[in-house]
Design an enzyme around this catalytic site. Structure first.
Site, mmCIF file in Angstrom:
data_model
loop_
_atom_site.group_PDB
_atom_site.id
_atom_site.type_symbol
_atom_site.label_atom_id
_atom_site.label_comp_id
_atom_site.label_asym_id
_atom_site.label_seq_id
_atom_site.Cartn_x
_atom_site.Cartn_y
_atom_site.Cartn_z
ATOM 1 N N ASP A 137 0.670 -1.082 -0.061
ATOM 2 C CA ASP A 137 0.034 -0.049 -0.134
ATOM 3 C C ASP A 137 0.983 1.292 0.238
ATOM 4 O O ASP A 137 1.748 1.541 0.909
ATOM 5 C CB ASP A 137 -0.963 -0.172 1.177
ATOM 6 C CG ASP A 137 -2.062 0.927 0.984
ATOM 7 O OD1 ASP A 137 -2.300 1.283 -0.034
ATOM 8 O OD2 ASP A 137 -2.771 1.265 2.055
ATOM 9 N N HIS A 144 -3.845 13.758 1.605
ATOM 10 C CA HIS A 144 -4.187 12.803 2.686
ATOM 11 C C HIS A 144 -2.745 12.817 3.752
ATOM 12 O O HIS A 144 -3.044 12.759 4.776
ATOM 13 C CB HIS A 144 -4.311 11.447 1.985
ATOM 14 C CG HIS A 144 -4.537 10.423 3.088
ATOM 15 N ND1 HIS A 144 -5.816 10.259 4.096
ATOM 16 C CD2 HIS A 144 -3.657 9.416 3.439
ATOM 17 C CE1 HIS A 144 -5.491 9.369 4.860
ATOM 18 N NE2 HIS A 144 -4.381 8.519 4.484
ATOM 19 N N GLU A 209 -10.726 3.583 3.642
ATOM 20 C CA GLU A 209 -9.820 4.459 2.609
ATOM 21 C C GLU A 209 -10.219 4.262 1.711
ATOM 22 O O GLU A 209 -10.232 3.269 0.956
ATOM 23 C CB GLU A 209 -8.412 4.144 3.188
ATOM 24 C CG GLU A 209 -7.849 4.649 4.442
ATOM 25 C CD GLU A 209 -6.469 4.456 4.712
ATOM 26 O OE1 GLU A 209 -5.594 3.551 4.043
ATOM 27 O OE2 GLU A 209 -5.739 5.128 5.481
ATOM 28 N N GLU A 211 -9.507 4.173 -2.235
ATOM 29 C CA GLU A 211 -8.236 3.956 -2.959
ATOM 30 C C GLU A 211 -8.334 3.606 -4.302
ATOM 31 O O GLU A 211 -9.303 3.048 -4.446
ATOM 32 C CB GLU A 211 -7.043 3.008 -2.186
ATOM 33 C CG GLU A 211 -6.726 3.477 -0.713
ATOM 34 C CD GLU A 211 -5.618 2.771 0.048
ATOM 35 O OE1 GLU A 211 -4.637 2.211 -0.659
ATOM 36 O OE2 GLU A 211 -5.333 3.004 1.151
ATOM 37 N N ASP A 243 -9.352 0.350 1.744
ATOM 38 C CA ASP A 243 -8.537 -0.157 2.513
ATOM 39 C C ASP A 243 -8.769 0.217 3.815
ATOM 40 O O ASP A 243 -8.361 1.190 4.605
ATOM 41 C CB ASP A 243 -7.037 0.556 2.205
ATOM 42 C CG ASP A 243 -5.960 -0.155 3.128
ATOM 43 O OD1 ASP A 243 -5.959 -1.292 3.662
ATOM 44 O OD2 ASP A 243 -5.062 0.553 3.473
ATOM 45 N N LYS A 263 -4.359 -2.445 9.825
ATOM 46 C CA LYS A 263 -4.674 -2.479 8.286
ATOM 47 C C LYS A 263 -4.918 -3.866 7.955
ATOM 48 O O LYS A 263 -5.511 -4.053 6.832
ATOM 49 C CB LYS A 263 -3.340 -1.993 7.523
ATOM 50 C CG LYS A 263 -3.161 -0.408 7.849
ATOM 51 C CD LYS A 263 -4.291 0.583 7.290
ATOM 52 C CE LYS A 263 -3.399 1.997 7.268
ATOM 53 N NZ LYS A 263 -4.100 2.923 6.479
HETATM 54 MN MN MN Z 1 -4.153 2.680 2.631
#
Ligand code: MN
Length: 437
Positions: A137, A144, A209, A211, A243, A263
């Protein structure tokens, strides 16, 4: 380099008539997924979206209507994952795209032979598009990175390496799921700023998140570097990627080695992979403010400067349990665009392989949360709620600082431009279940 060709022609129409009006999947798109008929005992195989239908690539391969490279690519796409198709590289995939584009055009002589290979999208179940060996990632939105940096380190938001190298970490591929995923709120160790000691329990600051996910195409061997001029030959395509992040676990664990259990409990991908070739009309310039360090020469090419960016509109929605129970439509949380990325997909893959790291087909590179320059373009609740201090008001009167059990997050992406067909990515949706305690 894959540039605009006859498959992108805005005037093309298909004999699959649903592809010709208001669809994410017009004939100019042709994204790939792994599919099977819902509720049937049959093998997963590759499929391509056209309008509200899917063309079953294993069924097409069996008809032997094609020969040479397109037939070889169809056979690779008949397997239960797309890894072999991805590994064939951009030229083979381009040949398959052209063959499918011609076969699906309104005047195609193959219509009668191919019509029985269509399955309605309402009747299919998706599988994971490929075996994801490794998942990395990145952190490519400077907006951000700055906003999150301010929350975690008010006096030092953007670390000095940010403008020089694409920052990333290695994630877990084992808990990546396909749209429709449901997962339990993670449990972990956290420490409130005013607490003397950490405690263990359900995450209190669960976040999404927004993405993009980039899938590696042609593999490389250990020790092999990827020049930026060739980088996109190693990129198969792009999906939408959520994510999920546990911000309280992240805050306590992330120094000194980066995110870990904050995560790795879940990440969700959209089922359709839009190929890099399909995205050719929506390429955008890659530039840096003159006052910023310009990219090093191994991360710079003329093509990357002119076309390195991708102009993809992104939007994020929430549907709470209350909304579902009262048949209220989902509420939009934010919208953003992938063109705000501080690094291009080509730079990410070149950087990733620059130390000799082997890249394998099906590896997933997350773009990092794609927040734009304004507050409304934030790609996470952490930013929208200013670190949990300002609740986000939802149209039905509910409020959110972070996500609650029963919340579903839905993300969509699409590309549109004057003179080109609008193409979409479909959506990625997933729902939070209560923690198991
Ligand atoms: Mn991420």
């Amino acid at each position: 380099m894959l540039m605009i060709n006859e498959t992108h022609d805005v005037n093309l129409t298909s004999w699959v008539t649903s592809a010709n009006s208001k669809s994410d999947f017009p004939i100019q798109n042709l994204p790939f997924a792994i599919v099977k008929r819902k509720g049937q005992k049959e093998a997963f195989r590759g499929g391509v979206a056209i309008g509200d239908q899917v063309i079953d690539l294993a069924a097409v391969a069996k008809l032997k209507l094609f020969s040479g490279v397109p037939q070889e690519a169809l056979e690779a796409a008949s397997q239960s994952t797309l890894n072999d198709l991805m590994d064939l590289g951009d030229e083979a995939n381009s040949a398959l795209r052209l063959a499918l584009s011609k076969a699906l055009r309104a005047d195609s002589p193959l219509q009668t032979a191919l019509a029985p290979t269509l399955i309605s999208q309402g009747d299919i179940e998706f599988g994971m598009p490929c075996q994801i060996g490794d998942y990395t990632d990145f952190y490519t939105s400077i907006y951000h990175a700055t906003a999150v940096g301010k929350l975690f380190r008010p006096d030092n938001p953007l670390l000095p390496n940010y403008k020089w190298i694409p920052i990333g970490y290695h994630g877990r591929s084992s808990t990546i799921g396909i749209s429709g995923q449901q997962f339990h709120r993670p449990v972990g160790q956290t420490k409130a700023p005013d607490a003397l000691e950490p405690s263990f329990g359900p995450c209190k600051r669960l976040d999404y998140e927004l993405e993009m996910g980039l899938f590696v195409g042609k593999s490389t061997q250990m020790g092999e570097i990827i020049k930026i001029e060739n980088a996109e030959q190693h990129l198969f395509g792009v999906c939408i990627f959520n994510d999920w992040s546990a911000r309280d676990i992240q805050a306590w664990e992330y120094q000194p080695l980066g995110p870990f259990l904050a995560k790795s409990f879940a990440s969700t991908i959209s089922p359709w992979i839009v190929t890099m070739e399909a995205l050719a009309p929506y390429r955008s310039e890659f530039t840096r403010p003159e006052t910023d360090p310009q990219t090093m020469s191994h991360l710079t090419s003329e093509h990357n400067s002119r076309y390195g960016g991708l102009d993809i509109d992104l939007s994020c929605f929430i549907q709470t349990k209350t909304m579902r129970e009262n048949q209220q439509t989902m509420a939009q949380l934010s919208q953003s665009n992938f063109k705000y990325s501080y690094w291009t997909p080509a730079q990410l893959i070149t950087h990733h392989a620059s130390n000799g790291c082997a890249m394998r087909s099906g590896d997933l590179l997350g773009s990092g949360t794609q927040s734009g320059p304004t507050d409304e373009e934030a790609g996470s609740l952490l930013e929208l709620s200013k670190g949990g201090k300002t609740p986000v008001d939802l149209p039905n009167g509910e409020k959110r600082t972070f996500l609650e059990d029963g919340d579903s997050i839905i993300m969509r992406a699409s590309c549109s431009k004057q003179g080109a067909a609008r193409i979409g990515f479909g959506e990625v949706e997933a729902t939070i279940l209560p923690a198991i305690v």
